[in-house]
Design an enzyme around this catalytic site. Structure first.
Site, PDB file in Angstrom:
ATOM      1  N   GLU A 198      27.753  -1.738 -58.007  1.00 35.63           N
ATOM      2  CA  GLU A 198      28.404  -2.610 -56.990  1.00 35.63           C
ATOM      3  C   GLU A 198      29.324  -4.007 -57.831  1.00 35.63           C
ATOM      4  O   GLU A 198      29.546  -4.772 -57.090  1.00 35.63           O
ATOM      5  CB  GLU A 198      27.336  -3.221 -56.133  1.00 35.63           C
ATOM      6  CG  GLU A 198      26.600  -2.311 -55.240  1.00 35.63           C
ATOM      7  CD  GLU A 198      25.333  -2.722 -54.363  1.00 35.63           C
ATOM      8  OE1 GLU A 198      25.706  -3.369 -53.352  1.00 35.63           O
ATOM      9  OE2 GLU A 198      24.294  -2.634 -54.891  1.00 35.63           O
ATOM     10  N   SER A 205      25.408  -0.864 -50.897  1.00 37.70           N
ATOM     11  CA  SER A 205      26.884  -0.453 -50.400  1.00 37.70           C
ATOM     12  C   SER A 205      26.992   1.063 -50.258  1.00 37.70           C
ATOM     13  O   SER A 205      27.991   1.476 -50.419  1.00 37.70           O
ATOM     14  CB  SER A 205      27.753  -0.757 -51.542  1.00 37.70           C
ATOM     15  OG  SER A 205      27.564  -2.309 -51.527  1.00 37.70           O
ATOM     16  N   TYR A 256      34.121  -2.144 -47.039  1.00 37.60           N
ATOM     17  CA  TYR A 256      35.239  -3.222 -47.906  1.00 37.60           C
ATOM     18  C   TYR A 256      36.724  -3.147 -48.104  1.00 37.60           C
ATOM     19  O   TYR A 256      37.245  -4.151 -48.162  1.00 37.60           O
ATOM     20  CB  TYR A 256      34.495  -3.341 -49.522  1.00 37.60           C
ATOM     21  CG  TYR A 256      32.883  -3.472 -49.316  1.00 37.60           C
ATOM     22  CD1 TYR A 256      32.536  -4.797 -49.171  1.00 37.60           C
ATOM     23  CD2 TYR A 256      32.162  -2.484 -50.125  1.00 37.60           C
ATOM     24  CE1 TYR A 256      30.869  -4.794 -49.359  1.00 37.60           C
ATOM     25  CE2 TYR A 256      30.887  -2.650 -49.923  1.00 37.60           C
ATOM     26  CZ  TYR A 256      30.192  -3.843 -49.805  1.00 37.60           C
ATOM     27  OH  TYR A 256      28.748  -3.929 -49.741  1.00 37.60           O
ATOM     28  N   ARG A 280      20.081 -10.282 -46.015  1.00 39.43           N
ATOM     29  CA  ARG A 280      20.678  -9.563 -44.600  1.00 39.43           C
ATOM     30  C   ARG A 280      19.776  -8.240 -44.522  1.00 39.43           C
ATOM     31  O   ARG A 280      19.591  -7.534 -45.363  1.00 39.43           O
ATOM     32  CB  ARG A 280      22.009  -9.294 -44.908  1.00 39.43           C
ATOM     33  CG  ARG A 280      22.533  -8.864 -43.652  1.00 39.43           C
ATOM     34  CD  ARG A 280      24.073  -8.180 -43.668  1.00 39.43           C
ATOM     35  NE  ARG A 280      23.839  -6.736 -43.945  1.00 39.43           N
ATOM     36  CZ  ARG A 280      24.167  -6.267 -45.121  1.00 39.43           C
ATOM     37  NH1 ARG A 280      24.842  -7.009 -46.260  1.00 39.43           N
ATOM     38  NH2 ARG A 280      23.780  -4.931 -45.653  1.00 39.43           N
ATOM     39  N   ASP A 293      19.328  -4.709 -42.209  1.00 36.88           N
ATOM     40  CA  ASP A 293      19.984  -3.833 -41.561  1.00 36.88           C
ATOM     41  C   ASP A 293      18.747  -3.064 -40.601  1.00 36.88           C
ATOM     42  O   ASP A 293      18.039  -2.607 -41.037  1.00 36.88           O
ATOM     43  CB  ASP A 293      20.563  -2.821 -42.606  1.00 36.88           C
ATOM     44  CG  ASP A 293      21.734  -3.338 -43.333  1.00 36.88           C
ATOM     45  OD1 ASP A 293      22.285  -4.655 -43.103  1.00 36.88           O
ATOM     46  OD2 ASP A 293      22.052  -2.718 -44.537  1.00 36.88           O
ATOM     47  N   GLU A 351      16.656  -1.485 -44.494  1.00 33.65           N
ATOM     48  CA  GLU A 351      16.544  -2.041 -45.580  1.00 33.65           C
ATOM     49  C   GLU A 351      16.913  -3.507 -45.513  1.00 33.65           C
ATOM     50  O   GLU A 351      17.156  -3.931 -44.613  1.00 33.65           O
ATOM     51  CB  GLU A 351      17.567  -1.547 -46.735  1.00 33.65           C
ATOM     52  CG  GLU A 351      19.077  -1.656 -46.421  1.00 33.65           C
ATOM     53  CD  GLU A 351      19.894  -0.716 -47.322  1.00 33.65           C
ATOM     54  OE1 GLU A 351      20.454  -1.474 -48.330  1.00 33.65           O
ATOM     55  OE2 GLU A 351      20.041   0.641 -47.176  1.00 33.65           O
ATOM     56  N   ASN A 355      18.562  -6.667 -47.822  1.00 32.66           N
ATOM     57  CA  ASN A 355      19.598  -7.267 -49.138  1.00 32.66           C
ATOM     58  C   ASN A 355      19.280  -8.328 -49.336  1.00 32.66           C
ATOM     59  O   ASN A 355      19.531  -9.422 -48.546  1.00 32.66           O
ATOM     60  CB  ASN A 355      21.150  -7.194 -48.787  1.00 32.66           C
ATOM     61  CG  ASN A 355      21.334  -5.516 -48.251  1.00 32.66           C
ATOM     62  OD1 ASN A 355      21.598  -4.647 -49.320  1.00 32.66           O
ATOM     63  ND2 ASN A 355      21.421  -5.204 -47.081  1.00 32.66           N
ATOM     64  N   GLY A 391      26.932  -9.490 -49.608  1.00 28.09           N
ATOM     65  CA  GLY A 391      27.864  -9.725 -49.925  1.00 28.09           C
ATOM     66  C   GLY A 391      28.588 -10.943 -49.094  1.00 28.09           C
ATOM     67  O   GLY A 391      28.260 -11.454 -48.293  1.00 28.09           O
TER      68      GLY A 391
END
Length: 322
Positions: free
Chosen positions: A24, A152, A222, A261, A263, A277, A279, A283
């Site tokens: 990433e 990602s 992205y 964050r 999900d 998951e 994070n 990002g």
């Protein structure tokens, strides 16, 4: 304005860590450049540092008073760098060594969530000796195959037929020694940013992600403007509160802090949310979701970066830094 800048200068010399060696890297460079510019705009004495190009000795020599971690994936989000920073006595943003390592491993994260009775899709852990057809029969079609230590959407496949299983496994196995097979949940894709620490942790507005053909892949994350983001997500108040509480509970269960964050998939058939998951270094690009959620409550990108930076601390107590 002058007083604000003077106050922010009291944060000392700040390193923004981005780039790194993970898959990433490119996204991390975008995140880091954004954070660097934001902090500088607030009068912070911020400097870039790429661990892929510079050594740990150079990191120590910079004598940063604190660092903002904008690295994504392995070697930056997995606890390894956090351990280095603890050794160097440099306060850092985000979660500590243990929480970072757990959150980076989707399998261990799911195990912890299950012990806290938090719903997450059924799964199986695969290796080269696993009976892939038997797993498909257990989880049902379609199901998801992915490397448990990547983000990602790297290495992920939605398997819709038995003859796709081997190829999907081989793709994921390029990135990890074991592969995570996960039950596919048909429904709406949501994400929730959480800020803070412990009992003070709180959720930002829920975001719904509507990707072209339901495919929220690397490109659609992205590099295109075709994906739609609904913030706040069009959910009724009770369901919104339920999902936000679930996200905060998931965050606390892994002992995260600073920011993260989570999900979530909302099953179409019965409106049941499932955790996917977490994070711990999300990002911060122009397409990223934590800044979007922050803007929805009146917190600008620049102020968000500053608030996260102010939470930087050492997490492991010792005689040196109690």
């Amino acid at each position: 304005m002058i007083m604000s800048e003077l106050n922010n200068q009291s944060l000392g010399k700040v390193g923004v860590l981005f780039g790194g060696r993970s898959a990433e890297r490119d996204v991390s460079v975008m995140s880091g450049n954004g954070v660097l510019a934001a902090l500088k705009s607030k009068g912070v004495d911020a400097h870039p540092f790429d661990p892929a190009e510079r050594s740990i000795a150079e990191l120590a020599a910079e004598k940063f008073d604190r660092v903002f971690i904008a690295l994504h994936g392995r070697y930056g989000e997995d606890g390894s760098l956090q351990g280095v920073l603890e050794q160097l006595n440099i306060p850092y943003t985000g979660s500590g060594v243990m929480a970072s390592a757990i959150a980076m491993d989707k399998i261990f994260t799911k195990r912890i969530w299950q012990t806290h009775s938090l719903s997450t899709p059924e799964y199986a852990v695969l290796n080269a000796q696993s009976n892939l057809q038997a797993v498909a029969a257990t989880l049902g079609l379609p199901f998801i195959l992915k490397p448990p230590h990547e983000g990602s959407t790297i290495g992920i496949t939605k398997v819709t037929a038995i003859n796709e299983v081997q190829q999907a496994y081989e793709l994921a196995a390029q990135f990890d020694e074991v592969v995570l097979a996960e039950q596919f949940v048909e429904g709406r894709e949501l994400t929730v940013a959480v800020l803070g620490r412990g009992e003070q942790a709180y959720a930002l507005p829920v975001i719904e992600i509507v990707a072209p053909d339901g495919n929220y892949d690397y490109q659609n994350k992205y590099f295109t403007d075709d994906t739609k983001y609904l913030c706040p997500a069009p959910l009724d108040a009770n369901l919104t509160a339920q999902i936000q509480k679930m996200a905060v509970d998931a965050y606390r269960a892994v002992d995260c802090e600073g920011w993260a964050r989570i999900d979530v998939l909302l099953r179409q058939s019965d409106q049941q949310p499932f955790l996917l998951e977490i994070n711990t270094s999300p990002g911060m690009t122009g397409h990223s979701l934590v800044p979007m959620a922050a803007r929805a409550v009146g917190l600008s990108y620049e102020d968000l970066c500053l608030e996260i930076l102010k939470t930087a601390r050492l997490k492991i107590k010792s005689d040196q830094h109690q």
